[in-house]
Design a protein around this motif. Structure first.
Motif, PDB file in Angstrom:
ATOM      1  N   LEU A 137       0.824  -1.209   0.000  1.00  0.00           N
ATOM      2  CA  LEU A 137       0.000   0.000   0.000  1.00  0.00           C
ATOM      3  C   LEU A 137       0.861   1.262   0.000  1.00  0.00           C
ATOM      4  N   GLY A 138       1.951   1.226   0.753  1.00  0.00           N
ATOM      5  CA  GLY A 138       2.820   2.397   0.813  1.00  0.00           C
ATOM      6  C   GLY A 138       3.444   2.726  -0.533  1.00  0.00           C
ATOM      7  N   PHE A 139       4.027   1.715  -1.172  1.00  0.00           N
ATOM      8  CA  PHE A 139       4.622   1.946  -2.486  1.00  0.00           C
ATOM      9  C   PHE A 139       3.567   2.308  -3.528  1.00  0.00           C
ATOM     10  N   ALA A 140       2.389   1.698  -3.410  1.00  0.00           N
ATOM     11  CA  ALA A 140       1.306   2.031  -4.341  1.00  0.00           C
ATOM     12  C   ALA A 140       0.849   3.472  -4.149  1.00  0.00           C
ATOM     13  N   MET A 141       0.796   3.924  -2.904  1.00  0.00           N
ATOM     14  CA  MET A 141       0.393   5.301  -2.635  1.00  0.00           C
ATOM     15  C   MET A 141       1.392   6.293  -3.225  1.00  0.00           C
ATOM     16  N   ILE A 142       2.677   6.025  -3.019  1.00  0.00           N
ATOM     17  CA  ILE A 142       3.715   6.906  -3.559  1.00  0.00           C
ATOM     18  C   ILE A 142       3.671   6.904  -5.086  1.00  0.00           C
ATOM     19  N   ALA A 143       3.548   5.711  -5.679  1.00  0.00           N
ATOM     20  CA  ALA A 143       3.514   5.614  -7.142  1.00  0.00           C
ATOM     21  C   ALA A 143       2.305   6.356  -7.706  1.00  0.00           C
ATOM     22  N   THR A 144       1.148   6.194  -7.057  1.00  0.00           N
ATOM     23  CA  THR A 144      -0.060   6.888  -7.516  1.00  0.00           C
ATOM     24  C   THR A 144       0.118   8.401  -7.432  1.00  0.00           C
ATOM     25  N   PHE A 145       0.681   8.837  -6.332  1.00  0.00           N
ATOM     26  CA  PHE A 145       0.933  10.270  -6.135  1.00  0.00           C
ATOM     27  C   PHE A 145       1.868  10.813  -7.214  1.00  0.00           C
ATOM     28  N   LEU A 146       2.970  10.092  -7.472  1.00  0.00           N
ATOM     29  CA  LEU A 146       3.943  10.554  -8.464  1.00  0.00           C
ATOM     30  C   LEU A 146       3.337  10.598  -9.863  1.00  0.00           C
ATOM     31  N   VAL A 147       2.610   9.543 -10.224  1.00  0.00           N
ATOM     32  CA  VAL A 147       2.024   9.497 -11.565  1.00  0.00           C
ATOM     33  C   VAL A 147       1.035  10.639 -11.758  1.00  0.00           C
ATOM     34  N   LEU A 148       0.204  10.890 -10.771  1.00  0.00           N
ATOM     35  CA  LEU A 148      -0.834  11.916 -10.912  1.00  0.00           C
ATOM     36  C   LEU A 148      -0.243  13.318 -11.027  1.00  0.00           C
ATOM     37  N   ILE A 149       0.821  13.603 -10.247  1.00  0.00           N
ATOM     38  CA  ILE A 149       1.369  14.961 -10.330  1.00  0.00           C
ATOM     39  C   ILE A 149       2.301  15.120 -11.531  1.00  0.00           C
ATOM     40  N   MET A 150       2.970  14.023 -11.955  1.00  0.00           N
ATOM     41  CA  MET A 150       3.856  14.123 -13.114  1.00  0.00           C
ATOM     42  C   MET A 150       3.072  14.205 -14.415  1.00  0.00           C
ATOM     43  N   THR A 151       1.909  13.571 -14.442  1.00  0.00           N
ATOM     44  CA  THR A 151       1.062  13.662 -15.631  1.00  0.00           C
ATOM     45  C   THR A 151       0.102  14.826 -15.551  1.00  0.00           C
ATOM     46  N   LYS A 152       0.185  15.584 -14.437  1.00  0.00           N
ATOM     47  CA  LYS A 152      -0.635  16.772 -14.232  1.00  0.00           C
ATOM     48  C   LYS A 152      -2.131  16.456 -14.241  1.00  0.00           C
ATOM     49  N   LYS A 153      -2.474  15.271 -13.732  1.00  0.00           N
ATOM     50  CA  LYS A 153      -3.876  14.918 -13.571  1.00  0.00           C
ATOM     51  C   LYS A 153      -4.461  15.559 -12.318  1.00  0.00           C
ATOM     52  N   MET A 154      -3.584  15.852 -11.357  1.00  0.00           N
ATOM     53  CA  MET A 154      -3.997  16.520 -10.128  1.00  0.00           C
ATOM     54  C   MET A 154      -2.925  17.523  -9.737  1.00  0.00           C
ATOM     55  N   SER A 155      -3.333  18.551  -9.026  1.00  0.00           N
ATOM     56  CA  SER A 155      -2.351  19.500  -8.496  1.00  0.00           C
ATOM     57  C   SER A 155      -1.631  18.847  -7.318  1.00  0.00           C
ATOM     58  N   PRO A 156      -0.388  19.278  -7.011  1.00  0.00           N
ATOM     59  CA  PRO A 156       0.320  18.689  -5.869  1.00  0.00           C
ATOM     60  C   PRO A 156      -0.466  18.786  -4.570  1.00  0.00           C
ATOM     61  N   ILE A 157      -1.134  19.903  -4.336  1.00  0.00           N
ATOM     62  CA  ILE A 157      -1.876  20.067  -3.088  1.00  0.00           C
ATOM     63  C   ILE A 157      -3.013  19.053  -3.005  1.00  0.00           C
ATOM     64  N   ALA A 158      -3.777  18.923  -4.095  1.00  0.00           N
ATOM     65  CA  ALA A 158      -4.890  17.967  -4.086  1.00  0.00           C
ATOM     66  C   ALA A 158      -4.385  16.538  -3.925  1.00  0.00           C
ATOM     67  N   ALA A 159      -3.303  16.203  -4.629  1.00  0.00           N
ATOM     68  CA  ALA A 159      -2.773  14.844  -4.549  1.00  0.00           C
ATOM     69  C   ALA A 159      -2.221  14.542  -3.160  1.00  0.00           C
ATOM     70  N   LEU A 160      -1.569  15.533  -2.534  1.00  0.00           N
ATOM     71  CA  LEU A 160      -1.022  15.332  -1.193  1.00  0.00           C
ATOM     72  C   LEU A 160      -2.120  15.070  -0.166  1.00  0.00           C
ATOM     73  N   VAL A 161      -3.312  15.554  -0.419  1.00  0.00           N
ATOM     74  CA  VAL A 161      -4.413  15.378   0.529  1.00  0.00           C
ATOM     75  C   VAL A 161      -5.250  14.138   0.207  1.00  0.00           C
ATOM     76  N   LEU A 162      -5.705  14.019  -1.023  1.00  0.00           N
ATOM     77  CA  LEU A 162      -6.689  13.005  -1.370  1.00  0.00           C
ATOM     78  C   LEU A 162      -6.102  11.600  -1.475  1.00  0.00           C
ATOM     79  N   ILE A 163      -4.913  11.483  -2.072  1.00  0.00           N
ATOM     80  CA  ILE A 163      -4.337  10.150  -2.266  1.00  0.00           C
ATOM     81  C   ILE A 163      -4.036   9.469  -0.932  1.00  0.00           C
TER      82      ILE A 163
END
Length: 467
Positions: free
Chosen positions: A5-31
């Protein structure tokens, strides 16, 4: 399960902000909130967040008031004489122009904001590069590297993120790294000198006359046309006067980035502001008071003295509100991410797995490993992703081998000169856009030099015993 779960959370966070699907602030909170629920600990999410916010509040306060303080210093004209002095130093000598670019970018970078640094540097130096027919990627490359070294100041972002992620004091990270960072800055200035000599050999020591240089001189060292898309500057000599000029005492219209007639200037208070800034930086280095307290007092004093009228103070605060909200919002959002990682036990589980995969011989050298990894990782991912997603895991792995979090945090700063030219950094688009340089040309030119600068800082940090 927690490791996955930890690695999946980090990977999901990185993919979403690198592909600009979410803003860093939103991703830091919601993911992390989502993965906290998935781990079966959603009932404790509030406790994790409150614990994180409590630990991060001083860092957020430091960033808020540092941005306001240095924003006000730019408004009142503290840096204007520095810009004019560098322009006079440059004259029409390509070597001086390149060294002046590095020095100006380094000085203005004290405000901790890359976009502001690039706007001021390019506005001041671009006319000289155009008039002399110099390589514009030399300007963008040198400015980006100088800003990358100086971006490690506690209010600049990376140091604050490292302190936030590892729950450390930013001063404890930054102050011992000053000698190594100075070596890196000297390396950038030395490189600027060498590149300037190359430009001097190519162009010669010139005089800036009424005629603009031929379009054929508008080249870049990597073979692409830096002048593409650039408009003509007209046939006005440097200095804004008439006839020929050799870059003497009058810089006239050259200072476009800092309008000499802007209403926010306070020339009568220049020495007060210079003394206040010098005192503030000295007090920070000597740790007279915590850095957040110093910047809070400094910002309040700067606003009160320079703008005694309440409407003027409100206007200055409003002018810098966007930067303040973005940065402080990011810090508080990070409380959710780091709080969930720590509170659920994900970070301990991931670190244990990582420790098992690190060869025994490399364990005691995790700071060195982190410093080397910071080059590619901070280039191919955002600072948010690296400092909040990767550094905590590396730090836990290092702790298992006796490497302190402070050493890991300092090593994590090494990659910043390269990071500032990453395609994930918005400020670099301000730089190449204002300079009318293709991003690909800038990248091909700067990557090798920036990587060498990073390795120089790492070597100096090891030599001085701070990493």
């Amino acid at each position: 399960m927690l490791t996955i779960l930890g690695f999946a959370m980090i990977a999901t966070f990185l993919v979403l902000i690198m592909t600009k699907k979410m803003s860093p602030i939103a991703a830091l909170v919601l993911i992390p909130a989502l993965f906290c629920v998935a781990a079966g600990k959603g009932a404790h999410l509030g406790d994790y967040v409150i614990d994180g916010v409590t630990g991060l509040a001083p860092t957020a306060a430091m960033l808020m008031f540092a941005i306001v303080y240095f924003g006000v210093m730019i408004d009142v004209g503290l840096f204007d004489p520095v810009v004019r002095g560098i322009l006079r130093f440059c004259r029409a000598d390509p070597m001086r122009v390149v060294v002046g670019t590095a020095a100006l970018a380094a000085i203005v970078s004290l405000d901790g904001d890359g976009s502001t640094t690039f706007m001021i540097t390019v506005s001041a130096m671009y006319p000289l590069y155009k008039r002399l027919g110099m390589s514009l990627v030399v300007m963008t490359g040198v400015a980006a590297m100088a800003n990358g070294v100086m971006n490690t100041v506690p209010w600049g972002g990376p140091t604050a993120r490292a302190a936030t992620a590892l729950k450390l004091d930013a001063a404890d990270i930054f102050v011992p790294m000053i000698p190594a960072l100075l070596v890196g800055l000297l390396g950038v200035l030395g490189l600027a000198y060498v590149l300037g000599l190359r430009e001097r050999r190519r162009l010669g020591a010139l005089r800036i006359a009424d005629e603009e240089p031929a379009e054929t001189k508008e080249t870049v060292l990597v073979g692409a046309g830096a002048g593409a898309g650039g408009g003509r500057l007209g046939k006005r000599p440097v200095g804004g006067g008439t006839g020929e000029a050799d870059g003497g005492d009058d810089d006239g219209d050259l200072l476009k980035g800092l309008d000499p007639d802007r209403p926010t200037l306070r020339p009568r208070l220049y020495w007060f502001n210079a003394l206040l800034t010098g005192t503030l930086i000295t007090a920070m280095i000597l740790e007279v008071l915590p850095i957040p307290v110093l910047f809070l007092l400094g910002a309040a004093l700067a606003l009160s003295v320079n703008y005694p009228r309440l409407p003027d103070q409100k206007a200055r605060i409003a002018a810098h509100a966007d930067n303040v909200l973005n940065v402080s919002g990011m810090v508080f959002a990070a409380a959710v991410f780091t709080g969930v990682l720590q509170g659920t036990g994900m970070i301990d589980s991931m670190a244990g797995r990582l420790v098992d995969t690190v060869p025994e011989g490399l364990g005691p050298h995790m700071a060195l490993v982190t410093g080397v990894l910071s080059l590619p990782l901070t280039y191919f991912m955002s600072n948010d992703g690296f400092y909040f997603g990767v550094l905590p895991v590396l730090a836990e792995a290092g702790a298992a081998h006796g490497v302190t979090p402070l050493e890991m945090a300092r090593a994590s700063l090494v990659g910043q000169p390269l990071h500032m030219s990453s395609p994930l950094v918005p400020a670099v688009y301000v730089l190449v856009g204002m300079a009318r340089v293709e991003f690909g040309d800038h990248t091909r030119f700067v990557v090798k030099w920036a990587a060498l600068t990073c390795l120089l800082i790492l070597a100096a940090g090891i030599l001085f015993g701070t990493i």
